[in-house]
Design an enzyme around this catalytic site. Sequence first.
Site, PDB file in Angstrom:
ATOM      1  N   SER A  42     -14.722  -1.466  -6.550  1.00 55.36           N
ATOM      2  CA  SER A  42     -14.419  -2.612  -5.848  1.00 55.36           C
ATOM      3  C   SER A  42     -14.301  -3.725  -6.874  1.00 55.36           C
ATOM      4  CB  SER A  42     -15.561  -2.819  -4.723  1.00 55.36           C
ATOM      5  OG  SER A  42     -15.232  -2.034  -3.655  1.00 55.36           O
ATOM      6  N   CYS A  46      -6.586  -7.920  -9.938  1.00 59.32           N
ATOM      7  CA  CYS A  46      -5.686  -9.192  -9.925  1.00 59.32           C
ATOM      8  C   CYS A  46      -6.492 -10.112 -10.671  1.00 59.32           C
ATOM      9  CB  CYS A  46      -5.747  -9.701  -8.224  1.00 59.32           C
ATOM     10  SG  CYS A  46      -5.315  -8.385  -7.332  1.00 59.32           S
ATOM     11  N   ASP A 289      -2.073   2.117  -3.797  1.00 59.43           N
ATOM     12  CA  ASP A 289      -0.902   1.975  -4.677  1.00 59.43           C
ATOM     13  C   ASP A 289      -0.555   3.138  -4.878  1.00 59.43           C
ATOM     14  OD1 ASP A 289      -1.267  -0.699  -5.049  1.00 59.43           O
ATOM     15  OD2 ASP A 289      -1.964  -0.896  -7.345  1.00 59.43           O
ATOM     16  N   ASN A 311      -5.905  -2.908   0.321  1.00 58.28           N
ATOM     17  CA  ASN A 311      -7.196  -3.295   1.018  1.00 58.28           C
ATOM     18  C   ASN A 311      -6.991  -2.819   2.760  1.00 58.28           C
ATOM     19  OD1 ASN A 311      -9.646  -4.570  -0.229  1.00 58.28           O
ATOM     20  ND2 ASN A 311      -7.760  -5.404  -1.242  1.00 58.28           N
ATOM     21  N   TYR A 432       3.196 -32.049   8.705  1.00 64.41           N
ATOM     22  CA  TYR A 432       3.659 -33.049   7.857  1.00 64.41           C
ATOM     23  C   TYR A 432       2.707 -34.138   7.634  1.00 64.41           C
ATOM     24  CZ  TYR A 432       5.817 -37.244   6.381  1.00 64.41           C
ATOM     25  OH  TYR A 432       5.852 -38.542   6.066  1.00 64.41           O
ATOM     26  N   TRP A 440      10.920 -33.923   6.335  1.00 63.12           N
ATOM     27  CA  TRP A 440      11.676 -32.745   6.444  1.00 63.12           C
ATOM     28  C   TRP A 440      10.998 -31.498   5.362  1.00 63.12           C
ATOM     29  CZ3 TRP A 440      14.599 -30.909  10.354  1.00 63.12           C
ATOM     30  CH2 TRP A 440      15.136 -31.784  11.104  1.00 63.12           C
TER      31      TRP A 440
HETATM   32  C1  LIG Z   1      -3.246  -7.543 -13.793  1.00 66.02           C
HETATM   33  C2  LIG Z   1      -3.189  -7.112 -12.506  1.00 66.02           C
HETATM   34  C3  LIG Z   1      -3.053  -8.349 -11.500  1.00 66.02           C
HETATM   35  C4  LIG Z   1      -2.943  -8.167 -10.154  1.00 66.02           C
HETATM   36  N1  LIG Z   1      -2.399  -9.221  -9.249  1.00 66.02           N
HETATM   37  C5  LIG Z   1      -2.390  -8.802  -7.924  1.00 66.02           C
HETATM   38  C6  LIG Z   1      -2.183 -10.173  -7.116  1.00 66.02           C
HETATM   39  O1  LIG Z   1      -2.349 -11.228  -7.585  1.00 66.02           O
HETATM   40  N2  LIG Z   1      -2.038  -9.889  -5.863  1.00 66.02           N
HETATM   41  C7  LIG Z   1      -2.034  -8.550  -5.308  1.00 66.02           C
HETATM   42  O2  LIG Z   1      -1.766  -8.385  -4.017  1.00 66.02           O
HETATM   43  N3  LIG Z   1      -2.100  -7.589  -6.031  1.00 66.02           N
HETATM   44  C8  LIG Z   1      -2.379  -7.572  -7.342  1.00 66.02           C
HETATM   45  N4  LIG Z   1      -2.412  -6.697  -8.240  1.00 66.02           N
HETATM   46  C9  LIG Z   1      -2.518  -5.324  -7.842  1.00 66.02           C
HETATM   47  C10 LIG Z   1      -3.743  -4.750  -7.408  1.00 66.02           C
HETATM   48  O3  LIG Z   1      -4.745  -4.918  -8.144  1.00 66.02           O
HETATM   49  C11 LIG Z   1      -3.615  -3.299  -6.661  1.00 66.02           C
HETATM   50  O4  LIG Z   1      -2.561  -3.327  -5.869  1.00 66.02           O
HETATM   51  C12 LIG Z   1      -4.811  -2.684  -6.201  1.00 66.02           C
HETATM   52  O5  LIG Z   1      -6.012  -2.844  -7.098  1.00 66.02           O
HETATM   53  C13 LIG Z   1      -4.753  -1.492  -5.640  1.00 66.02           C
HETATM   54  O6  LIG Z   1      -5.828  -0.726  -5.277  1.00 66.02           O
HETATM   55  P1  LIG Z   1      -6.118   0.700  -5.168  1.00 66.02           P
HETATM   56  O7  LIG Z   1      -7.235   0.963  -4.691  1.00 66.02           O
HETATM   57  O8  LIG Z   1      -4.965   1.279  -4.364  1.00 66.02           O
HETATM   58  O9  LIG Z   1      -5.821   1.460  -6.389  1.00 66.02           O
HETATM   59  P2  LIG Z   1      -6.603   0.946  -7.973  1.00 66.02           P
HETATM   60  O10 LIG Z   1      -7.063  -0.715  -8.079  1.00 66.02           O
HETATM   61  O11 LIG Z   1      -5.930   1.366  -9.182  1.00 66.02           O
HETATM   62  O12 LIG Z   1      -8.005   1.914  -7.897  1.00 66.02           O
HETATM   63  C14 LIG Z   1      -7.653   3.270  -8.143  1.00 66.02           C
HETATM   64  C15 LIG Z   1      -8.814   3.778  -8.727  1.00 66.02           C
HETATM   65  O13 LIG Z   1      -8.803   5.114  -8.787  1.00 66.02           O
HETATM   66  C16 LIG Z   1      -9.395   5.557  -9.910  1.00 66.02           C
HETATM   67  N5  LIG Z   1      -8.828   6.763 -10.332  1.00 66.02           N
HETATM   68  C17 LIG Z   1      -7.538   7.270 -10.406  1.00 66.02           C
HETATM   69  N6  LIG Z   1      -7.448   8.560 -10.527  1.00 66.02           N
HETATM   70  C18 LIG Z   1      -8.959   9.154 -10.498  1.00 66.02           C
HETATM   71  C19 LIG Z   1      -9.225  10.319 -10.398  1.00 66.02           C
HETATM   72  N7  LIG Z   1      -8.446  11.560 -10.641  1.00 66.02           N
HETATM   73  N8  LIG Z   1     -10.568  10.516 -10.447  1.00 66.02           N
HETATM   74  C20 LIG Z   1     -11.322   9.485 -10.150  1.00 66.02           C
HETATM   75  N9  LIG Z   1     -10.964   8.331  -9.879  1.00 66.02           N
HETATM   76  C21 LIG Z   1      -9.534   8.120 -10.392  1.00 66.02           C
HETATM   77  C22 LIG Z   1      -9.141   4.542 -11.045  1.00 66.02           C
HETATM   78  O14 LIG Z   1      -9.864   4.503 -11.941  1.00 66.02           O
HETATM   79  C23 LIG Z   1      -9.079   3.207 -10.107  1.00 66.02           C
HETATM   80  O15 LIG Z   1     -10.192   2.489 -10.241  1.00 66.02           O
HETATM   81  C24 LIG Z   1      -2.699  -6.771  -9.728  1.00 66.02           C
HETATM   82  C25 LIG Z   1      -2.900  -5.852 -10.516  1.00 66.02           C
HETATM   83  C26 LIG Z   1      -3.177  -6.003 -11.900  1.00 66.02           C
HETATM   84  C27 LIG Z   1      -3.099  -4.871 -12.757  1.00 66.02           C
END
Ligand SMILES: Cc1cc2nc3c(=O)[nH]c(=O)nc-3n(C[C@H](O)[C@H](O)[C@H](O)COP(=O)(O)OP(=O)(O)OC[C@H]3O[C@@H](n4cnc5c(N)ncnc54)[C@H](O)[C@@H]3O)c2cc1C
Length: 456
Positions: A42, A46, A289, A311, A432, A440
């Site tokens: 967690s 971002c 993602d 989330n 406003y 506007w």
């Molecule tokens: C630099 C950056 C800036 C960002 N800024 C924004 C923003 O401003 N606003 C926004 O909405 N989003 C932003 N994002 C996107 C956001 O961080 C992601 O959309 C979000 O983290 C996705 O969450 P998730 O749980 O789907 O995947 P992730 O956060 O990628 O988590 C997936 C996890 O799975 C683990 N994993 C993968 N494969 C395996 C496996 N085989 N076994 C065990 N563990 C595994 C990985 O280690 C990882 O910790 C940003 C991303 C980055 C990189």
Amino acid sequence: MTERMIVIGGDAAGMSAASQARRRRDRAELDIVAFERGHFTSYSACGIPYWISGLVPERDQLVARTPAAFREDYDIDVRTRHEVTAIDLGRREVLARDLDGGGEVRAGFDTLVYATGATPVQPDWVRDEVAGVFGVQTLDDGAAVLAWLEREPRPRHAVVVGGGYVGVEMAEALVQRGLSVQLVEQADQPMATVDPDMGELVAEAMRGIGISIRTGMTVTGLTERDGRIAAVVTDEGPIPADIVVLGLGVRPNTALAEAAGLPIGPSGGIRVDRRMRVPGAAGVWAAGDCVETLHRVSGMPVHIPLGTHANKQGRVAGINIGGGYATFPGVVGTAVTKVCELEVGRTGLRERDATEAGFEFVTVTAESTNRAGYYPGARKMTVKLIAERPSGRLLGAQIVGWSEAAKRIDSLAVALWNGMTVDEMTALDLGYAPPYAPVWDPVLIAARKAVDALAV
Ligand SMILES: Cc1cc2nc3c(=O)[nH]c(=O)nc-3n(C[C@H](O)[C@H](O)[C@H](O)COP(=O)(O)OP(=O)(O)OC[C@H]3O[C@@H](n4cnc5c(N)ncnc54)[C@H](O)[C@@H]3O)c2cc1C
């Protein structure tokens, strides 16, 4: 009998699902095990650019809940540094490798949540044996970048390859750390999530803080010295670099899902239904993602990897697994970012998307100010609207400007979500007062302009 829920991926989507399921079903009913291959759970990916720039001083500020807190407060068995390497849907078990201790663990499941996120696009010229080239996706990736920046001799020349929002945010972070930064982008403009005319405004702001932008240029390789990056090779010659950051976008991390035979949609993400169930695979859920979702404007399946969706989708999966009812109704593609003080917001379709989706449309761009013209600090704000012809329904919007620009996109996202026409929008009761808007609002000015364009 106690059921077992296994989560693959311990960040936004996976741990939201785990927490929501736990809130509804206690340990006696549901045993929850989460495998995470990194060190953290967690965390805010971002926030990584702001940690690297130094604005957020401590790594742990980016961690919302540690593995220990999940164990103690939620009774969730979190196994960090455990990488799931296979899913056997027939036997209903996963195989995980203990990355620190060695050895493998087999764990059976009744319910599986696939939440592996996305992986940065790696061009084929990246070589594992050359140090100093980074994709930025997890907190571990951020830690690796920071460690590289802090080793001696300190890197001084950075090349960011690709000008998506992660590339842009990382370029700014590296400038703030005192590096000279070149951003290499194949297209004519960085920030392809907005139309090129709006992207040019972002490019201007980037140049204004000293980032050199090389557009229309392709990186084809790299050169090294003693196993460390020395330069990137481009179609216009080499650019010296002692750190390279990849900002070429991400792909859904579906390798395990594909190997297990889970369905992959046309956008490349795992297919899910509205409740985040994977069709055809009983007891299997996916979120974040790694999945594709419905674009509510184009009606197409899309892969839009954002924390805001991860989330919500994880929460929906967890509520359903816990015995409740929740759905994820799709997205309109709202996103915000900034380059120093210049803010960027976008929602809905760009011109290119609207054309691809087969819409007839008009486009207007309105220039106004963020505050009443006479109020101190008033600065330019550009609002672009795309509206369907002849219905006038809003299809997309983009805003570039100084303070109060980015989050103004939210009123346009709400209009878009509710299928409003630009004519209806001209009467919106938006706030406003001179410190916040001209009488506007820039959004209303743009809507009026769109109504005029539709009348032509
Ligand atoms: C630099 C950056 C800036 C960002 N800024 C924004 C923003 O401003 N606003 C926004 O909405 N989003 C932003 N994002 C996107 C956001 O961080 C992601 O959309 C979000 O983290 C996705 O969450 P998730 O749980 O789907 O995947 P992730 O956060 O990628 O988590 C997936 C996890 O799975 C683990 N994993 C993968 N494969 C395996 C496996 N085989 N076994 C065990 N563990 C595994 C990985 O280690 C990882 O910790 C940003 C991303 C980055 C990189």
